[in-house]
Design an enzyme around this catalytic site. Structure first.
Site, PDB file in Angstrom:
ATOM      1  N   HIS A 207      11.811  23.614  75.759  1.00  0.00           N
ATOM      2  CA  HIS A 207      13.128  23.570  76.388  1.00  0.00           C
ATOM      3  C   HIS A 207      14.168  24.075  75.393  1.00  0.00           C
ATOM      4  O   HIS A 207      13.955  24.037  74.181  1.00  0.00           O
ATOM      5  CB  HIS A 207      13.447  22.143  76.842  1.00  0.00           C
ATOM      6  CG  HIS A 207      12.698  21.728  78.073  1.00  0.00           C
ATOM      7  ND1 HIS A 207      13.317  21.157  79.167  1.00  0.00           N
ATOM      8  CD2 HIS A 207      11.387  21.814  78.399  1.00  0.00           C
ATOM      9  CE1 HIS A 207      12.411  20.897  80.098  1.00  0.00           C
ATOM     10  NE2 HIS A 207      11.243  21.287  79.651  1.00  0.00           N
ATOM     11  N   CYS A 238      15.479  17.979  81.621  1.00  0.00           N
ATOM     12  CA  CYS A 238      14.912  16.637  81.623  1.00  0.00           C
ATOM     13  C   CYS A 238      15.935  15.647  82.158  1.00  0.00           C
ATOM     14  O   CYS A 238      16.992  15.453  81.541  1.00  0.00           O
ATOM     15  CB  CYS A 238      14.496  16.230  80.209  1.00  0.00           C
ATOM     16  SG  CYS A 238      13.868  14.538  80.116  1.00  0.00           S
TER      17      CYS A 238
END
Length: 293
Positions: A207, A238
């Site tokens: 990420h 997330c």
């Protein structure tokens, strides 16, 4: 001959699952079909999870049934338990993914179970799937850091990855879920995990919270990884970590790989068009660095 790198496209599942606005089944199918036409051969199509917790994935059975399961493209789906496996099998799944965390706190917050409990839950899922001839991929989240615990010990990541590998997962995707990794911390983690699982069966899932995703892909390439997860237009994030941005954009990863001389089989122009398509459907610009053609 150029060395091949495999991209596992996670946009239609990991990228879209936390979107609050409704996304039609038709839009999801067009996204997947465009991704396949771009040359991607592994595309996550959905998740057989409770629609109460992940309403965006409620139509995963309809999506999967509309996709060819006997062609060159694999359409894996996420399965959290045996009930999810039953639904996935009924929809024609040929590959599933199971997931565990390297953080106890994250595991409790995400699936209300300890790491050990989650692994025991997946043992019958994996055994049944393999008996049915279904491929199983494993995910490990929080492989570098956790929003609740901070840094995660590489040995803990290695232990979870080994457990999934021992169950029969053909590949283990290592996820920097909150995007806190840097090349040094990622390489330290990979050193530990590769003592338990062969590097050829590991994938990177990064990420871009701190802009380190591409750097971590590059470092992992140097460490021997040849499979990476990515999300078209940088979709995703997330929900348990404040400020955590989406997955690394597929078009940025492909640009890097092609620039380094690797083969992906992906048409970057068509992929960038696809990023524009889904970003427009969501009412925003792609979260990637690749300019529109």
């Amino acid at each position: 001959m150029q060395e091949h790198i495999t991209i596992v496209e996670v946009g239609p599942r990991d990228g879209l699952q936390n979107e609050q606005q409704p996304i039609s089944t038709a839009t999801k199918l067009e996204l997947i079909q465009r991704l396949a036409a771009s040359g991607l051969t592994h595309i996550e199509a959905g998740a057989f999870v409770s629609p109460k917790w992940v309403p965006q994935m409620a139509d995963s059975a309809n999506v999967l049934r509309a996709l060819p399961q006997d062609g060159a493209v694999a359409y894996p789906v996420l399965v959290p338990n045996e009930q999810g496996l039953d639904a996935a099998l009924a929809a024609g799944a040929r590959e599933i993914a199971i997931f565990a965390a390297a953080s106890e706190s994250f595991s409790q917050r995400n699936i209300h179970a300890s790491i050990a409990e989650s692994l025991r839950r997946f043992e019958p899922v994996c055994a049944r799937a393999l008996a049915e001839g279904i491929k199983v991929r494993g995910y490990v989240s929080c492989v570098v850091g956790c929003p609740y615990e901070g840094a995660i010990a590489p040995a803990q990541v290695a232990q979870v990855a080994r457990a999934l590998h021992d169950m029969g997962c053909y590949e283990i995707s290592l996820g920097d879920t909150v995007g806190v990794g840097t090349p040094n911390t990622v390489l330290t983690m990979l050193d530990a995990v590769s003592l338990q699982v062969p590097v050829a069966q590991l994938a990177g899932h990064f990420h871009d919270t701190y802009g380190m995703a591409i750097a971590n892909v590059y470092a992992s390439l140097r460490a021997g990884l040849r499979t990476f997860d990515a999300s078209v237009a940088g979709l995703g994030g997330c929900p348990y970590a404040r400020g955590a941005s989406g997955n690394v954009a597929t078009e940025d990863v492909v640009y890097l790989l092609h620039g380094l001389g690797y083969h992906t089989g992906i048409d970057l122009t068509r992929l960038t068009d696809t990023a524009q398509f889904i970003a427009h459907a969501l009412g925003r610009e792609p979260a990637s660095h690749r300019p529109a053609p």
